[in-house]
Design a protein around this motif. Structure first.
Motif, PDB file in Angstrom:
ATOM      1  N   ALA A  33      25.081 -23.544  -4.631  1.00 36.63           N
ATOM      2  CA  ALA A  33      24.844 -24.875  -4.056  1.00 36.63           C
ATOM      3  C   ALA A  33      24.735 -25.916  -5.174  1.00 36.63           C
ATOM      4  O   ALA A  33      25.226 -27.048  -5.038  1.00 36.63           O
ATOM      5  N   ALA A  34      24.108 -25.514  -6.281  1.00 29.82           N
ATOM      6  CA  ALA A  34      23.923 -26.435  -7.408  1.00 29.82           C
ATOM      7  C   ALA A  34      25.281 -26.939  -7.905  1.00 29.82           C
ATOM      8  O   ALA A  34      25.426 -28.099  -8.297  1.00 29.82           O
ATOM      9  N   GLU A  35      26.266 -26.046  -7.871  1.00 35.19           N
ATOM     10  CA  GLU A  35      27.604 -26.444  -8.345  1.00 35.19           C
ATOM     11  C   GLU A  35      28.299 -27.378  -7.359  1.00 35.19           C
ATOM     12  O   GLU A  35      29.212 -28.098  -7.719  1.00 35.19           O
ATOM     13  N   GLU A  36      27.873 -27.324  -6.107  1.00 35.67           N
ATOM     14  CA  GLU A  36      28.538 -28.126  -5.056  1.00 35.67           C
ATOM     15  C   GLU A  36      28.026 -29.562  -4.981  1.00 35.67           C
ATOM     16  O   GLU A  36      28.664 -30.400  -4.373  1.00 35.67           O
ATOM     17  N   VAL A  37      26.845 -29.812  -5.535  1.00 36.07           N
ATOM     18  CA  VAL A  37      26.312 -31.177  -5.416  1.00 36.07           C
ATOM     19  C   VAL A  37      26.574 -31.947  -6.708  1.00 36.07           C
ATOM     20  O   VAL A  37      26.424 -31.403  -7.802  1.00 36.07           O
ATOM     21  N   VAL A  83      12.386 -23.864   0.963  1.00 37.31           N
ATOM     22  CA  VAL A  83      13.525 -23.471   1.801  1.00 37.31           C
ATOM     23  C   VAL A  83      13.213 -22.078   2.373  1.00 37.31           C
ATOM     24  O   VAL A  83      13.002 -21.129   1.617  1.00 37.31           O
ATOM     25  N   PRO A  84      13.147 -21.967   3.704  1.00 32.53           N
ATOM     26  CA  PRO A  84      12.712 -20.671   4.256  1.00 32.53           C
ATOM     27  C   PRO A  84      13.797 -19.598   4.318  1.00 32.53           C
ATOM     28  O   PRO A  84      14.957 -19.890   4.583  1.00 32.53           O
ATOM     29  N   LEU A  85      13.382 -18.357   4.081  1.00 32.24           N
ATOM     30  CA  LEU A  85      14.190 -17.193   4.442  1.00 32.24           C
ATOM     31  C   LEU A  85      13.811 -16.836   5.877  1.00 32.24           C
ATOM     32  O   LEU A  85      12.860 -17.405   6.423  1.00 32.24           O
ATOM     33  N   ILE A 142      22.549 -26.887   0.057  1.00 33.05           N
ATOM     34  CA  ILE A 142      23.311 -28.109  -0.264  1.00 33.05           C
ATOM     35  C   ILE A 142      22.631 -29.324   0.380  1.00 33.05           C
ATOM     36  O   ILE A 142      22.417 -30.352  -0.272  1.00 33.05           O
ATOM     37  N   GLU A 143      22.244 -29.171   1.663  1.00 32.33           N
ATOM     38  CA  GLU A 143      21.557 -30.286   2.353  1.00 32.33           C
ATOM     39  C   GLU A 143      20.284 -30.690   1.617  1.00 32.33           C
ATOM     40  O   GLU A 143      20.007 -31.869   1.411  1.00 32.33           O
ATOM     41  N   VAL A 144      19.491 -29.678   1.238  1.00 29.75           N
ATOM     42  CA  VAL A 144      18.209 -29.962   0.568  1.00 29.75           C
ATOM     43  C   VAL A 144      18.454 -30.677  -0.765  1.00 29.75           C
ATOM     44  O   VAL A 144      17.817 -31.692  -1.084  1.00 29.75           O
ATOM     45  N   PHE A 145      19.400 -30.167  -1.541  1.00 30.95           N
ATOM     46  CA  PHE A 145      19.660 -30.778  -2.853  1.00 30.95           C
ATOM     47  C   PHE A 145      20.208 -32.206  -2.683  1.00 30.95           C
ATOM     48  O   PHE A 145      19.827 -33.124  -3.420  1.00 30.95           O
ATOM     49  N   GLU A 146      21.095 -32.392  -1.693  1.00 32.29           N
ATOM     50  CA  GLU A 146      21.655 -33.743  -1.489  1.00 32.29           C
ATOM     51  C   GLU A 146      20.578 -34.728  -1.061  1.00 32.29           C
ATOM     52  O   GLU A 146      20.529 -35.856  -1.532  1.00 32.29           O
ATOM     53  N   GLU A 147      19.694 -34.266  -0.188  1.00 28.40           N
ATOM     54  CA  GLU A 147      18.598 -35.131   0.259  1.00 28.40           C
ATOM     55  C   GLU A 147      17.718 -35.532  -0.943  1.00 28.40           C
ATOM     56  O   GLU A 147      17.386 -36.699  -1.124  1.00 28.40           O
ATOM     57  N   THR A 161      14.960  -7.166  10.299  1.00 28.10           N
ATOM     58  CA  THR A 161      15.698  -7.277   9.033  1.00 28.10           C
ATOM     59  C   THR A 161      15.439  -8.693   8.497  1.00 28.10           C
ATOM     60  O   THR A 161      14.747  -9.483   9.157  1.00 28.10           O
ATOM     61  N   THR A 162      16.009  -9.000   7.342  1.00 28.68           N
ATOM     62  CA  THR A 162      15.772 -10.338   6.761  1.00 28.68           C
ATOM     63  C   THR A 162      17.092 -10.979   6.362  1.00 28.68           C
ATOM     64  O   THR A 162      18.091 -10.282   6.184  1.00 28.68           O
ATOM     65  N   SER A 163      17.066 -12.297   6.219  1.00 32.16           N
ATOM     66  CA  SER A 163      18.252 -12.943   5.638  1.00 32.16           C
ATOM     67  C   SER A 163      17.845 -14.116   4.764  1.00 32.16           C
ATOM     68  O   SER A 163      16.825 -14.769   4.996  1.00 32.16           O
ATOM     69  N   GLN A 164      18.676 -14.332   3.769  1.00 34.21           N
ATOM     70  CA  GLN A 164      18.451 -15.437   2.823  1.00 34.21           C
ATOM     71  C   GLN A 164      18.891 -16.754   3.460  1.00 34.21           C
ATOM     72  O   GLN A 164      19.627 -16.741   4.461  1.00 34.21           O
ATOM     73  N   PRO A 165      18.491 -17.901   2.879  1.00 29.43           N
ATOM     74  CA  PRO A 165      18.938 -19.192   3.429  1.00 29.43           C
ATOM     75  C   PRO A 165      20.453 -19.344   3.257  1.00 29.43           C
ATOM     76  O   PRO A 165      21.038 -18.828   2.311  1.00 29.43           O
ATOM     77  N   ALA A 166      21.052 -20.090   4.195  1.00 24.38           N
ATOM     78  CA  ALA A 166      22.496 -20.335   4.114  1.00 24.38           C
ATOM     79  C   ALA A 166      22.795 -21.302   2.966  1.00 24.38           C
ATOM     80  O   ALA A 166      21.969 -22.159   2.631  1.00 24.38           O
ATOM     81  N   LEU A 167      23.990 -21.162   2.411  1.00 24.55           N
ATOM     82  CA  LEU A 167      24.436 -22.061   1.337  1.00 24.55           C
ATOM     83  C   LEU A 167      24.311 -23.525   1.769  1.00 24.55           C
ATOM     84  O   LEU A 167      23.814 -24.370   1.018  1.00 24.55           O
ATOM     85  N   GLY A 168      24.731 -23.796   3.010  1.00 26.71           N
ATOM     86  CA  GLY A 168      24.712 -25.171   3.520  1.00 26.71           C
ATOM     87  C   GLY A 168      23.305 -25.755   3.532  1.00 26.71           C
ATOM     88  O   GLY A 168      23.126 -26.959   3.340  1.00 26.71           O
ATOM     89  N   ARG A 169      22.314 -24.914   3.755  1.00 21.46           N
ATOM     90  CA  ARG A 169      20.928 -25.411   3.787  1.00 21.46           C
ATOM     91  C   ARG A 169      20.517 -25.886   2.393  1.00 21.46           C
ATOM     92  O   ARG A 169      19.903 -26.935   2.239  1.00 21.46           O
TER      93      ARG A 169
END
Ligand code: MYR
Length: 281
Positions: free
Chosen positions: A103-107, A27-29, A71-76, A61-69
């Motif tokens: 995200a782990a708690e959401e799936v 999962v990319p930053l 969730i998508e990866v874990f669901e897939e 600057t940098t940013s971490q992956p979004a929560l939704g990303r």
């Protein structure tokens, strides 16, 4: 088919062949130049990043992956796997691990175990490769997590930045208040302590700092222990290769490779940074 999927983030900077062969999901930053966000190793390569860095006055600057990303990866992955081990850069320098936990708690239909590597770059990559190897050998989640904790206990990484102001500006340098007035004059050896980056020793020149990093490596390597090590560089491949050869000639018990500080870590460390990371096998 393995029952356990291995996920990591892009800051492990794993070679793409290893990712493909081991079936690891990355999962990319992102790095952000001005208004434009680039997912590292997807939208921007490490080489283009350093070119862009040299050409810009506006530092990224940098940013971490979004929560939704996540969730998508874990669901897939839940369609094929019973469990997921998701291994991330230190929670002391990025919110990525915490986001993976949320995200782990959401799936619902898969068990996700987020693992805080307490480090980043190739030393994090070693955990990922070990976890992938064990998952494909049908080891259990508990056995894999125990092994990762064991690796953590012997993992060391010391590194030197050419210009500490990048780490300072991004708020990723702790315990350096005493240095702030002289950030450009000193080259402290840095390491991780309690998940954060702190000065290990204050040294005046980069040469002395790297010599000291060699000494620290020697303290572990001279015991004869089997060591997996990596020389990590921020756009200094020749220097890193010279360091690798020197270490490999002196310590045949160490399996040493060269890896790199990619865009996200390079944003905070600056071009020219060098380090050595290792763990006992
Ligand atoms: C984010 O925006 O969440 C990413 C922050 C990344 C911070 C990276 C700080 C530099 C780390 C140097 C690591 C050296 C490892 C051997």
């Amino acid at each position: 088919m393995s029952r356990i999927a291995i996920v990591t983030d892009s800051t492990a900077y794993l070679p793409s062949e290893a990712v493909e062969q081991s079936g690891i999901t990355v999962v990319p930053l992102s790095v952000i130049f001005g208004e434009t966000s680039y997912r590292e190793d997807v939208d921007i390569s490490t080489a283009s990043f350093y070119e862009k860095l040299q050409a810009t006055a506006d530092l990224p600057t940098t940013s971490q992956p979004a929560l939704g990303r996540f969730i998508e990866v874990f669901e897939e992955l839940s369609k094929e796997y019973e469990s997921i081990i998701s291994i991330h850069l230190s929670s002391g320098i990025s919110g990525t691990y915490q986001t993976a936990r949320t995200a782990a708690e959401e799936v619902d239909n898969v068990d996700v175990y987020a693992f805080d590597s307490e480090i980043t770059c190739m030393p994090q990559g070693y955990y990922v490769l070990e976890a992938a190897k064990m998952a494909s050998a049908s080891e259990t989640v508990d056995t894999i997590l125990e092994r990762l904790e064991e690796m953590k206990r012997s993992t060391r990484a010391y590194f030197v930045a050419d210009d500490l102001s990048h780490l300072h500006r991004g708020g990723r340098l702790n315990g350096a208040q005493a240095f702030v007035g002289s950030l450009l004059q000193i080259k402290p050896i840095l390491h991780f302590e309690n998940k954060r980056i702190v000065p290990f020793e204050k040294v005046r020149t980069k040469k002395k700092a790297l010599n000291r990093v060699f000494e620290l490596f020697a303290e572990d390597a001279a015991t004869g222990a089997v060591i997996r090590a990596t020389v990590i560089h921020a756009n200094r491949p020749e220097k890193a290769d010279t360091m690798r050869k020197e270490l490999a000639d002196t310590y045949p018990n160490a399996d040493i490779d060269v890896s790199y500080f990619g865009p996200v870590v390079g944003t905070h460390l600056g071009e020219g940074g060098l380090g050595i990371g290792w763990c006992k096998l």
